[in-house]
Write an enzyme that holds these catalytic residues in place. Structure first.
Site, PDB file in Angstrom:
ATOM      1  N   ASP A  47       0.832  -1.211   0.000  1.00 59.42           N
ATOM      2  CA  ASP A  47       0.000   0.000   0.000  1.00 59.42           C
ATOM      3  C   ASP A  47       0.866   1.260   0.000  1.00 59.42           C
ATOM      4  O   ASP A  47       0.470   2.285  -0.552  1.00 59.42           O
ATOM      5  CB  ASP A  47      -0.984   0.009   1.167  1.00 59.42           C
ATOM      6  CG  ASP A  47      -2.246   0.783   0.827  1.00 59.42           C
ATOM      7  OD1 ASP A  47      -2.791   0.551  -0.277  1.00 59.42           O
ATOM      8  OD2 ASP A  47      -2.673   1.635   1.619  1.00 59.42           O
ATOM      9  N   GLU A  88       0.127  10.866   5.670  1.00 60.80           N
ATOM     10  CA  GLU A  88      -0.012   9.432   5.446  1.00 60.80           C
ATOM     11  C   GLU A  88       1.334   8.776   5.126  1.00 60.80           C
ATOM     12  O   GLU A  88       1.624   7.669   5.587  1.00 60.80           O
ATOM     13  CB  GLU A  88      -0.999   9.189   4.307  1.00 60.80           C
ATOM     14  CG  GLU A  88      -1.514   7.772   4.251  1.00 60.80           C
ATOM     15  CD  GLU A  88      -2.830   7.699   3.505  1.00 60.80           C
ATOM     16  OE1 GLU A  88      -3.787   8.384   3.944  1.00 60.80           O
ATOM     17  OE2 GLU A  88      -2.905   7.010   2.486  1.00 60.80           O
ATOM     18  N   GLU A 139     -11.108   6.194  -2.362  1.00 57.31           N
ATOM     19  CA  GLU A 139     -11.145   6.559  -0.937  1.00 57.31           C
ATOM     20  C   GLU A 139     -12.307   5.860  -0.218  1.00 57.31           C
ATOM     21  O   GLU A 139     -12.159   5.394   0.916  1.00 57.31           O
ATOM     22  CB  GLU A 139     -11.280   8.079  -0.782  1.00 57.31           C
ATOM     23  CG  GLU A 139     -10.125   8.888  -1.365  1.00 57.31           C
ATOM     24  CD  GLU A 139      -8.836   8.814  -0.559  1.00 57.31           C
ATOM     25  OE1 GLU A 139      -8.429   7.702  -0.158  1.00 57.31           O
ATOM     26  OE2 GLU A 139      -8.223   9.877  -0.348  1.00 57.31           O
ATOM     27  N   GLU A 209      -9.444  -2.905  -6.365  1.00 63.57           N
ATOM     28  CA  GLU A 209      -9.394  -2.969  -4.899  1.00 63.57           C
ATOM     29  C   GLU A 209      -9.537  -4.417  -4.420  1.00 63.57           C
ATOM     30  O   GLU A 209      -8.851  -4.852  -3.496  1.00 63.57           O
ATOM     31  CB  GLU A 209     -10.491  -2.095  -4.278  1.00 63.57           C
ATOM     32  CG  GLU A 209     -10.259  -0.599  -4.441  1.00 63.57           C
ATOM     33  CD  GLU A 209      -9.128  -0.053  -3.566  1.00 63.57           C
ATOM     34  OE1 GLU A 209      -8.714  -0.724  -2.600  1.00 63.57           O
ATOM     35  OE2 GLU A 209      -8.659   1.057  -3.867  1.00 63.57           O
TER      36      GLU A 209
END
Ligand code: HMH
Length: 219
Positions: A47, A88, A139, A209
């Site tokens: 990620d 992040e 998101e 995803e």
């Protein structure tokens, strides 16, 4: 608001793939407390690579919003999202050192494909409507997934609370609603060609995803 828009209709229309993206076995394993920490570490390393690629994508959405949206509030929402990525990146570095995970690992196929898709969306010929729809969907999948792990019936291991809160917290939820509203407003005035491109991009995000979570499980 979001409930009656195009995006809500698309979630309903594509419910099975939406559920595969937002209720994946990897997320269910976190929720159940049975998550394999080596899968979590794999997810973390992959990620980080994805988020590095997400930065230029979000920057491209910001640029399109500045040029086309005509709404200063939209620009500010996207700018806030870009700013949050700064924090992040630091979070990933801290988390990686906590878990002894290297951030220099090789991207796996599902990740490479997803990053290539992101790159294709940054092109200037991709309309703002398509880009903002994809951005919202990307998101929203994380928000839906990780907020599930924070629900009162969740047995999420305490080691993962920071991760689940990062994307599952209420203010990230608010931010996703804002993105959804922006996407819906933009879709309202879109041509049928753009509408169909945006729907395809939405479905493509969900598929990517789903593969991304599966990759974390080592599948
Ligand atoms: C794969 N999708 C993936 N990674 C993320 N960090 C997000 C969505 C949310 O930003």
């Amino acid at each position: 608001c979001g409930e009656r828009g195009t995006t809500a209709a698309w979630i309903k229309k594509h419910q099975p793939i939406y559920d595969r993206a937002t209720r994946h076995p990897f997320i269910r394993s976190i929720w159940e407390g049975t998550v394999d920490f080596s899968a979590f570490k794999r997810w973390l390393a992959q990620d980080y690579i994805f988020v590095r690629e997400f930065i230029p994508f979000v920057a491209s959405v910001l640029l399109k919003a500045c040029k086309h949206s005509g709404d200063e509030a939209d620009v500010e929402v996207i700018l806030g999202g870009l700013a949050a990525l700064n924090d992040e990146i630091s979070w990933f570095k801290k988390e990686a050192s906590k878990w002894c995970v290297s951030l220099n690992s090789t991207p796996q196929n599902a990740n490479l494909e997803y990053c290539r898709f992101l790159q294709s969306l940054t092109l200037p010929e991709v309309s703002y409507t398509v880009a903002i729809t994809a951005f919202w969907a990307i998101e929203a999948v994380y928000q839906e997934s990780f907020s599930l792990c924070l629900e009162s019936d969740s047995k999420m291991p305490k080691e993962l609370i920071g991760t689940c809160e990062r994307w599952g917290n209420a203010s990230f939820g608010q931010y996703c609603s804002s993105l959804q509203n922006i996407a819906d407003r933009s879709l309202e005035t879109a041509s049928s060609v753009v509408l169909s491109e945006a729907e395809k991009a939405f479905v493509h995000v969900l598929e990517n995803e789903n593969y991304f979570w599966s990759m974390s499980l080592g599948e």
